[in-house]
Design a protein around this motif. Structure first.
Motif: not given
Length: 388
Positions: A136-151
């Motif tokens: 789950e931590l890997r999934q959440i980190k991947a989600s954070g990376d994708a969201l950060s890229s849009i910012f």
């Protein structure tokens, strides 16, 4: 997809707690709970005995549920007459999530299983789900990376004179193309969220949503989020969005300014960073959530912004951090009354923010994982204000 080992660990953890509470099993009917334990979000009911294999009973789609879930016993949802035969006769005490199950559904299953006692396991379920596995931590980190890229792309499209709505739409468009699923699931009753918000002039608005910054929204029926207000110079633009990838949510906020920033707002932002830094250091197992909240409030008051902390004066949210995962409002909560210790692997969005009437909103938000060394940042791009 969720592996057999992953679901087995989740099931084993819940079964141990059911035994500890002297329950014979649990019925899960809420979709995201069923997904957590089974790996499929198909329309299903999950019987999870305190010992032995669970049974996933599927209304639709049985074929897809069998393709997605690693559980060995997946079958069609039985008729009302047959349902009681699925649950052992000696399973007399059954856990049920009262926090999300309508009374109608409780009555329905109570009739199917006459003579059984249904016991609320809402907190128990949320506590289990609050601690994330390495998967789950890997999934959440991947989600954070994708969201950060849009910012990081915002300076390409944020322009003076555009509406808040246009800014939000462009952010949503890019986030969606990156694979954002859009389902911002929330457990709390009467809460709704459309992905996030991009607000400037409309930031200093009252709203129903339980958050520091709500935005004006587009109508009285949708009084939250971006409005048709035009973005001008020298006013902070607050972009607060969630990313939802493979079901897992991350939450972050960044500030953008076209021109210069009012000194009072800059002081408030610097204070928000100080509060975040303190909380990040303290996100260690054993730290008491309520004590962290009180310290954040104390820092806001000492900095001269106590009455503007976490919302408009008189309309302030009473938290500074909330758990995230498959839902936006998971445990733990950094709030008054939440007198429980943090645990390694919990994931929390920390969001110290200030709303100053007549000037706007300012602050920061990042998603962190609790660890022995403090909060591990999962939305890892610079926190500073971006000036255009």
């Amino acid at each position: 997809m969720i592996t057999r080992d992953e679901t087995a660990q989740r099931i084993t953890t819940m079964q141990a707690l059911l035994k500890e509470k002297r329950l014979d099993g649990a019925l899960f009917i809420f979709p995201i709970d069923v997904y957590y334990f089974s790996g499929t979000r198909q329309n299903s009911t999950l019987w999870l005995p305190s010992a032995g294999e669970p049974i996933l009973m599927v209304r639709k789609s049985l074929a897809r549920a069998k393709a997605e879930s690693p559980l060995p016993d997946i079958r069609p949802f039985p008729s009302s007459k047959e349902f009681s035969s699925v649950i052992p006769e000696d399973a007399l005490k059954i856990g049920f999530t009262f926090d999300v199950a309508p009374v109608q559904q409780l009555n329905f299953y109570s009739k199917l299983l006459a003579g059984r006692e249904f016991i609320d396991i809402s907190s128990l379920n949320r506590e289990v789900r609050s601690v994330k596995s390495l998967f789950e931590l890997r999934q959440i980190k991947a989600s954070g990376d994708a969201l950060s890229s849009i910012f990081t792309q915002v300076p390409e499209f944020l322009k003076e004179g555009m509406r808040e709505l246009d800014l939000a739409a462009e952010f949503e468009y890019r986030l969606r193309k990156a694979g954002n699923e859009g389902y911002v699931r929330m457990r709390a009753y009467n809460q709704e969220l459309f992905g996030g918000l991009a607000v400037s002039a409309g930031a200093a608005s009252y709203g129903f949503f339980d958050g520091a910054v709500t935005g004006k929204g587009l109508s009285n029926a949708s009084p939250q989020g971006a409005s048709r207000e035009v973005i001008g110079r020298n006013t902070p633009v607050v972009i607060d969005f969630t990313g939802v990838f493979d079901g897992y949510i991350t939450d972050m906020t960044r500030i953008f300014v076209i021109g210069a920033l009012d000194p009072e707002l800059q002081r408030a932002f610097d204070l928000a960073l100080e509060i975040q830094s303190y909380l990040q250091r303290e996100l260690k197992p054993g730290a008491i959530c309520e004590e962290l909240f009180f310290k954040a409030v104390e820092m806001a008051e000492q900095g001269g912004f106590g009455d503007k902390f976490m919302g408009m004066p008189g309309e302030q949210a009473r938290f500074v951090g909330h758990g995230v995962g498959l839902e936006l409002d998971e445990f733990p909560v950094i709030a008054q009354g939440f007198k429980v210790p943090l645990r390694t692997g919990q994931t929390i969005a920390i969001e110290p923010k200030f709303v100053i009437p007549g000037k706007g909103a300012i602050g920061i938000e990042n998603t962190f994982a609790v660890s022995l060394d403090g909060g591990r940042k999962l939305t890892d791009i610079p926190d500073g204000i971006t000036f255009l």
